[in-house]
Every structure is written in structure tokens, then in C-alpha cells.
Scaffold this motif. Structure first.
Motif, PDB file in Angstrom:
ATOM      1  N   THR A  21    -119.994  32.831 -36.402  1.00 18.30           N
ATOM      2  CA  THR A  21    -119.531  34.370 -35.813  1.00 18.30           C
ATOM      3  C   THR A  21    -118.463  34.360 -35.139  1.00 18.30           C
ATOM      4  OG1 THR A  21    -121.863  34.642 -34.574  1.00 18.30           O
ATOM      5  CG2 THR A  21    -120.444  35.617 -33.602  1.00 18.30           C
ATOM      6  N   VAL A  22    -117.827  35.290 -35.538  1.00 19.51           N
ATOM      7  CA  VAL A  22    -116.665  35.655 -34.755  1.00 19.51           C
ATOM      8  C   VAL A  22    -116.058  35.939 -34.070  1.00 19.51           C
ATOM      9  CG1 VAL A  22    -113.556  35.873 -35.086  1.00 19.51           C
ATOM     10  CG2 VAL A  22    -115.397  34.948 -37.334  1.00 19.51           C
ATOM     11  N   VAL A  23    -115.902  35.675 -32.268  1.00 21.86           N
ATOM     12  CA  VAL A  23    -116.207  35.858 -30.959  1.00 21.86           C
ATOM     13  C   VAL A  23    -114.899  36.237 -30.631  1.00 21.86           C
ATOM     14  CG1 VAL A  23    -116.481  35.368 -28.288  1.00 21.86           C
ATOM     15  CG2 VAL A  23    -117.627  34.577 -30.513  1.00 21.86           C
ATOM     16  N   TYR A  24    -114.443  37.450 -30.229  1.00 24.73           N
ATOM     17  CA  TYR A  24    -113.228  37.885 -29.261  1.00 24.73           C
ATOM     18  C   TYR A  24    -113.777  38.500 -27.642  1.00 24.73           C
ATOM     19  CZ  TYR A  24    -110.851  38.815 -34.123  1.00 24.73           C
ATOM     20  OH  TYR A  24    -109.756  38.840 -35.640  1.00 24.73           O
ATOM     21  N   PRO A  25    -113.045  37.831 -27.237  1.00 25.06           N
ATOM     22  CA  PRO A  25    -112.952  37.852 -25.475  1.00 25.06           C
ATOM     23  C   PRO A  25    -112.102  39.147 -25.450  1.00 25.06           C
ATOM     24  CG  PRO A  25    -112.087  35.821 -25.684  1.00 25.06           C
ATOM     25  CD  PRO A  25    -112.643  36.213 -27.146  1.00 25.06           C
ATOM     26  N   TYR A  26    -112.196  40.312 -24.984  1.00 25.43           N
ATOM     27  CA  TYR A  26    -111.452  41.153 -25.470  1.00 25.43           C
ATOM     28  C   TYR A  26    -111.619  42.645 -23.832  1.00 25.43           C
ATOM     29  CZ  TYR A  26    -109.168  45.761 -27.596  1.00 25.43           C
ATOM     30  OH  TYR A  26    -108.158  46.883 -28.066  1.00 25.43           O
ATOM     31  N   LEU A  84    -119.438  36.651 -41.876  1.00 21.41           N
ATOM     32  CA  LEU A  84    -118.651  36.893 -40.518  1.00 21.41           C
ATOM     33  C   LEU A  84    -119.463  37.621 -40.093  1.00 21.41           C
ATOM     34  CD1 LEU A  84    -115.164  35.655 -41.459  1.00 21.41           C
ATOM     35  CD2 LEU A  84    -116.598  34.287 -40.815  1.00 21.41           C
ATOM     36  N   GLN A  85    -119.936  37.631 -38.973  1.00 18.74           N
ATOM     37  CA  GLN A  85    -120.197  38.463 -38.007  1.00 18.74           C
ATOM     38  C   GLN A  85    -119.386  38.512 -36.614  1.00 18.74           C
ATOM     39  OE1 GLN A  85    -124.128  38.113 -36.252  1.00 18.74           O
ATOM     40  NE2 GLN A  85    -124.047  36.091 -35.266  1.00 18.74           N
ATOM     41  N   LEU A  86    -118.896  40.157 -36.620  1.00 15.46           N
ATOM     42  CA  LEU A  86    -118.266  39.621 -34.840  1.00 15.46           C
ATOM     43  C   LEU A  86    -118.561  39.916 -33.602  1.00 15.46           C
ATOM     44  CD1 LEU A  86    -115.658  40.340 -34.098  1.00 15.46           C
ATOM     45  CD2 LEU A  86    -116.146  42.799 -34.979  1.00 15.46           C
ATOM     46  N   CYS A  87    -118.422  39.234 -33.129  1.00 19.30           N
ATOM     47  CA  CYS A  87    -119.064  39.641 -31.378  1.00 19.30           C
ATOM     48  C   CYS A  87    -117.703  39.948 -30.122  1.00 19.30           C
ATOM     49  CB  CYS A  87    -119.738  38.137 -30.441  1.00 19.30           C
ATOM     50  SG  CYS A  87    -120.012  37.791 -29.621  1.00 19.30           S
ATOM     51  N   LEU A  88    -117.735  40.583 -29.926  1.00 15.59           N
ATOM     52  CA  LEU A  88    -116.930  41.444 -28.921  1.00 15.59           C
ATOM     53  C   LEU A  88    -117.708  40.987 -27.704  1.00 15.59           C
ATOM     54  CD1 LEU A  88    -115.249  44.730 -30.259  1.00 15.59           C
ATOM     55  CD2 LEU A  88    -113.508  42.651 -29.832  1.00 15.59           C
ATOM     56  N   VAL A  89    -116.753  40.883 -27.035  1.00 12.03           N
ATOM     57  CA  VAL A  89    -117.675  40.175 -25.216  1.00 12.03           C
ATOM     58  C   VAL A  89    -116.223  40.521 -24.921  1.00 12.03           C
ATOM     59  CG1 VAL A  89    -118.073  38.780 -23.747  1.00 12.03           C
ATOM     60  CG2 VAL A  89    -117.602  38.032 -26.481  1.00 12.03           C
ATOM     61  N   GLY A  90    -117.314  41.445 -23.714  1.00 13.22           N
ATOM     62  CA  GLY A  90    -115.939  42.155 -22.893  1.00 13.22           C
ATOM     63  C   GLY A  90    -116.166  44.415 -22.951  1.00 13.22           C
ATOM     64  N   GLU A  91    -114.670  44.504 -23.369  1.00 10.77           N
ATOM     65  CA  GLU A  91    -114.757  46.276 -24.004  1.00 10.77           C
ATOM     66  C   GLU A  91    -114.843  46.501 -25.454  1.00 10.77           C
ATOM     67  OE1 GLU A  91    -111.025  47.346 -21.720  1.00 10.77           O
ATOM     68  OE2 GLU A  91    -112.062  47.501 -20.306  1.00 10.77           O
ATOM     69  N   LYS A  92    -114.774  47.162 -25.370  1.00 12.01           N
ATOM     70  CA  LYS A  92    -114.916  48.053 -27.033  1.00 12.01           C
ATOM     71  C   LYS A  92    -114.362  49.066 -27.386  1.00 12.01           C
ATOM     72  CE  LYS A  92    -118.500  49.223 -28.354  1.00 12.01           C
ATOM     73  NZ  LYS A  92    -118.425  51.016 -29.701  1.00 12.01           N
ATOM     74  N   PRO A  93    -112.597  49.381 -28.393  1.00 14.68           N
ATOM     75  CA  PRO A  93    -112.886  50.553 -28.743  1.00 14.68           C
ATOM     76  C   PRO A  93    -113.485  51.206 -29.591  1.00 14.68           C
ATOM     77  CG  PRO A  93    -111.189  48.024 -29.683  1.00 14.68           C
ATOM     78  CD  PRO A  93    -112.790  47.737 -29.372  1.00 14.68           C
ATOM     79  N   SER A  94    -113.115  52.670 -29.441  1.00  9.65           N
ATOM     80  CA  SER A  94    -113.817  53.620 -30.126  1.00  9.65           C
ATOM     81  C   SER A  94    -114.348  53.468 -31.688  1.00  9.65           C
ATOM     82  CB  SER A  94    -113.651  54.645 -29.744  1.00  9.65           C
ATOM     83  OG  SER A  94    -112.231  54.984 -29.812  1.00  9.65           O
ATOM     84  N   TRP A  95    -112.702  53.293 -31.674  1.00  9.06           N
ATOM     85  CA  TRP A  95    -113.388  52.363 -33.564  1.00  9.06           C
ATOM     86  C   TRP A  95    -113.448  51.839 -34.494  1.00  9.06           C
ATOM     87  CZ3 TRP A  95    -110.903  47.881 -34.786  1.00  9.06           C
ATOM     88  CH2 TRP A  95    -110.449  47.713 -34.185  1.00  9.06           C
ATOM     89  N   GLU A 152    -121.341  43.537 -23.662  1.00 10.59           N
ATOM     90  CA  GLU A 152    -120.264  44.528 -22.446  1.00 10.59           C
ATOM     91  C   GLU A 152    -120.315  44.027 -20.754  1.00 10.59           C
ATOM     92  OE1 GLU A 152    -119.570  49.297 -20.899  1.00 10.59           O
ATOM     93  OE2 GLU A 152    -121.156  48.718 -21.919  1.00 10.59           O
ATOM     94  N   THR A 153    -118.879  43.970 -20.392  1.00 13.03           N
ATOM     95  CA  THR A 153    -118.678  42.691 -19.379  1.00 13.03           C
ATOM     96  C   THR A 153    -116.850  43.031 -18.458  1.00 13.03           C
ATOM     97  OG1 THR A 153    -119.268  40.419 -17.835  1.00 13.03           O
ATOM     98  CG2 THR A 153    -118.190  41.584 -20.147  1.00 13.03           C
ATOM     99  N   LYS A 154    -117.587  43.014 -17.630  1.00  9.60           N
ATOM    100  CA  LYS A 154    -116.031  42.914 -16.734  1.00  9.60           C
ATOM    101  C   LYS A 154    -115.238  41.996 -16.319  1.00  9.60           C
ATOM    102  CE  LYS A 154    -116.633  47.888 -15.585  1.00  9.60           C
ATOM    103  NZ  LYS A 154    -116.261  48.839 -16.620  1.00  9.60           N
ATOM    104  N   ASN A 155    -114.226  41.984 -16.343  1.00  7.44           N
ATOM    105  CA  ASN A 155    -113.689  40.744 -16.454  1.00  7.44           C
ATOM    106  C   ASN A 155    -114.170  39.975 -14.814  1.00  7.44           C
ATOM    107  OD1 ASN A 155    -111.938  40.665 -18.672  1.00  7.44           O
ATOM    108  ND2 ASN A 155    -110.096  41.734 -17.441  1.00  7.44           N
ATOM    109  N   VAL A 156    -113.880  38.706 -15.227  1.00  5.03           N
ATOM    110  CA  VAL A 156    -114.906  37.654 -13.637  1.00  5.03           C
ATOM    111  C   VAL A 156    -114.655  36.384 -13.329  1.00  5.03           C
ATOM    112  CG1 VAL A 156    -117.001  37.632 -12.841  1.00  5.03           C
ATOM    113  CG2 VAL A 156    -117.510  38.997 -13.874  1.00  5.03           C
TER     114      VAL A 156
END
Length: 228
Positions: free
Chosen positions: A3-8, A32-43, A51-55
């Protein structure tokens, strides 16, 4: 599968994430699998989206909390690769070749960057590690890092992230584990050029147009996670 994790946090002024993802095609793994943490662009269509806010009381704490969420997710690989959206891979590598890269000591970095909120985090990390009798190398250069889920959770929960100043994450993790360091120059483009033959490139928020064009020409092929 790794897993490739991007805090975004989607506050960039151009498609950094798009081209960072495209650059990962040079990682020679079966999948590879992609994990986005935070927000996600529409594309973008990640395999895992948390999905999470900055905490957190600082920027570093907010990133750490996103990585904790990834570390607690059942579908994220036990060892995952953390990448920032302004990291671009310039050479073909295997995951196994990704080391714990360092460019000196925390003491040295404080003489260069020991001001403001980030400087306070550097100093707090240094003094905390010294008090525990741990090494004090600087690992927070602009390159990805591999984290072990359980070790990341245990280490981050050991330290106090509830008050300012907090810590610089990579240096806290690596020095606590006393990993084997590997030296690497920090190839960051800040309007004064960069090394196109390095393994990694990173860009500042105020990226200049020639560097944008170079990155766009270097990575023209869509990644598997682009919808459009």
C-alpha cells in the motif's frame, strides 16, 4: 501487495498528486494499491480512501493522525510506503531498495531551520530523543519512507502529541527504532534548480513554471488511479 499511503490535504496550486502518482510506475512491484487519507480530488480513484479533516495541534500532528488512521486500516499492508504529494520518483527501483534516508543530524538541521513552528518541532524531537538516550539523526528529508503499521502505532502513541511543540515524524520513528541510516542529499526544487539525475525530486509550494513543465513532460502517462 504494498500500500502506498498519501496523507492528503487538497490545498495545492497545481496537480502535484497526479504527477507524483504517475512517477510511481517506476516502482517495480507486482502490484501497488493507493490509500488516500484526508481529502480526495475529483479526478482520483484510490483503492482505499479514508476521509478525515486535519486533526491535531500542529501540522505535524495532523499528518501523524492521518498516518495512524492508515495504520489502523485492515486493508493497508503491514508495511506501507508513505509518500507526500510533492514527491516524484525519477529512477526505477524496487520497494526493497527504499531505505531510511538521512542527511545529517537534528542538531545540524536546527542550525539551518531552527525557527518558527517547524524549528520548534525539530528542537522538541531532539531534546526528547536525547532524554531517552536515543540517536538524533535527521530523517525528515523530502523522500518517501516505509512504516510498519504496528510499530508506527506503538511509537506515536508513546509520545505526547497533545501539546505544542510536537515532533517531526520520520526522525521520531527512525531514531526510536534505531534503524540503519542511509545518507541521501535532499533534492528539493526551490526556484534554484534541482538534480534531474537524483532518485527523488520534491517541489516547494511555490513551484516555478519551468519545473512544472519538466515534471509534466517527464510523466505523461496516466496512473491507474486517474479517472480523467
Amino acid at each position: 501487495m504494498t500500500t502506498v499511503v498519501y496523507p492528503y490535504h487538497n490545498n495545492t496550486n497545481w496537480d502535484e498528486l497526479r504527477y507524483s502518482l504517475r512517477s510511481l510506475a517506476q516502482i517495480k512491484e507486482e502490484s501497488l494499491q493507493l490509500c488516500l487519507v484526508g481529502e480526495k480530488p475529483s479526478w482520483c480513484k484510490p483503492d482505499i480512501f479514508i476521509e478525515t479533516k486535519n486533526v491535531g495541534v500542529t501540522k505535524e500532528a495532523a499528518i501523524m493522525n492521518k498516518l495512524l488512521l492508515a495504520s489502523q486500516h485492515k486493508d493497508v499492508s503491514n508495511e506501507f510506503l508513505m509518500v507526500n504529494d510533492d514527491h516524484y520518483l525519477l529512477k526505477t527501483i524496487f520497494i526493497s531498495e527504499i531505505a531510511f534516508w538521512t542527511d545529517g543530524t537534528l542538531e545540524q538541521k536546527i542550525t539551518e531551520k531552527g525557527y518558527g513552528a517547524y524549528g520548534a518541532a525539530l528542537k522538541n524531537t531532539l531534546y526528547t530523543l536525547i532524554n531517552l538516550g536515543l540517536p538524533t539523526r535527521h530523517y525528515d528529508i523530502h523522500v518517501p519512507i516505509k512504516y510498519q503499521k504496528n510499530k508506527f502505532i506503538d511509537i506515536m502513541n508513546f509520545y505526547d502529541w497533545a501539546k505544542k511543540p510536537t515532533f517531526v515524524i520520520k526522525s521520531l520513528y527512525c531514531n526510536t527504532l534505531m534503524v540503519e541510516p542511509t545518507n541521501m542529499s535532499d533534492n528539493v526544487e526551490r526556484g534554484k534548480g534541482f538534480n534531474p539525475n537524483a532518485m527523488w525530486l520534491s517541489t516547494a509550494h511555490d513551484i516555478v513554471l519551468p519545473t512544472k513543465r519538466w515534471i509534466q513532460n517527464r510523466f505523461p502517462t496516466k496512473s491507474p488511479w486517474e479517472i480523467w
